[in-house]
Design a protein around this motif. Sequence first.
Motif: not given
Length: 531
Positions: A68-74, A230-234, A300-306
């Motif tokens: 759930x961190x990076x879902x971006x192929x490029x 703000x979501x995450x940990x940092x 993380x933790x991102x999910x597919x956005x609506x």
Amino acid sequence: MFCNQCEQAANGIGCNVSGVCGKKPEVAALQDHLLYGLKSLALYAEKIGRHPEIDRFTIEGLFTTVTNVDFDAPRISAMITRCYLLKEKAKDWAGITIPGDVAAWQPAADLQGRIAQGEAYGINSQHDNEDIRSVIEILLYGLKGMAAYVDHAMILGKGDDEVMAFFQRALAATTDPSLGLMDFVGLAMECGKQNLTVMGLLDNAHTGTYGHPVPTPVQLGTRAGKGILVSGHDLKMLEELLKQTQFKGINVYTHGEMLPAHGYPGLKKYKHLVGNFGGAWQDQAKEFTEFPGAIIFNTNCIQRPDDSYKDRLFTWGLVAWPDVQHIDGWDFSAVINKALECPDLPENPGKEILTGFGHNAVLGVADKVIDAVKSGAIKHFFLIGGCDGAKSGRNYYTEFAEKLPKDTVILTLACGKYRFNKLDFGDIGGIPRLLDIGQCNDAYSAIQIAVALAGAFGCGVNDLPLSMILSWYEQKAVVILLTLLHLGIKNIKLGPTLPAFITPNVLSFLVENFNIGPITTAEADIKAILG
């Protein structure tokens, strides 16, 4: 694809069509490819010693492959390019050519070629022996989890040469066919040891920058006006956003693992940090739809956005999703402008919950805690926490907390606390029965509390009236478990299921040496612990 690194692995075995997390096969292949490239880089990095650019990239590369961190192929493909260029530099600096396929790694020129290569680099290609492969997986997932914590520490200027040397040595070791099962068991245990150092660094970075957390009530409702979630940990990212939103009429809210930020004096001083909205990461699709302001992920933790909130969603750092605007660096003006364009949040006060019970706060009243134990007012401590998830079976943790006797105290941390942190547990002689220690990043606090109590009672941690009931989801939970095992802590209950990557023989080793076991039912486990 085949991915079994998180608790939600399909059918308890592994995702082989598409990830339950939303990861597509091409992204899974590119992540496997990047991990293979990091091993190649490590072979040469070991030869040249510490190099800041290589060390920093290794951390970023490993963190990129966490669930759930990076879902971006490029973006991942671009990291593969960077990895190869760094490997070639390290090869030149070392002045040698290391034999073998891993050292000779060269990515294809195009994206599809890299995906095809990645499909051949998956975990099942790691070793023919399933038990050795299982322990290699434990080691790799431990390295990934530890990299997440190192990333936060590095952002705040903290690092450790010995830790970085271990990353390169451990990654290189996974390519060595001469190593056997116990070699990798030793490396996995050393990963736990190194992570203890990392957790101490991160604790020092947080408390040295923002002060020691103090018990703080946090508002769960909303205030009238513009808002950013703000979501995450940092924490550093949150601080910079707070600085840039001062006097702009924007309220800032935390989500998920950002909740403990409210306990830090250096962050709570910002009056427009007004509360926490929502719960754990797996509820984001529903909760973000209900939040009308701008939203930003910093890890993380991102999910597919609506689609209902995708146009006001931003990512920062290593987290990324295709077609979601990414913020590079520390300028959050795009997020601020979006928040100002969005509708106001309503005035909707909610209940308050407490956070901020880090080791400094708890040990500050250690005398009261010790007296309560000696008098019999406190009979037992339970550490109930860890990574939450969406799969069924996690109501166990709510039921467990609810059914505990009123003469017990609950320590909690990480997003697993959202299963019960809004419940009213009361107090014991003024000591709250629920003590929120913080993020998963704050596991160091839990360890320090346990060690201090053991010292006060003149016993070992395993002899304390303390039981650990842990939930796991991703790789940060794996490395925390390795740290607990390194410390010799036994009788841990783990759930809601055991990792799919642990073979029966490896599980037998853990049971024999640490008496680690799966959760059963709340009633049965409480009875077994308390008698």
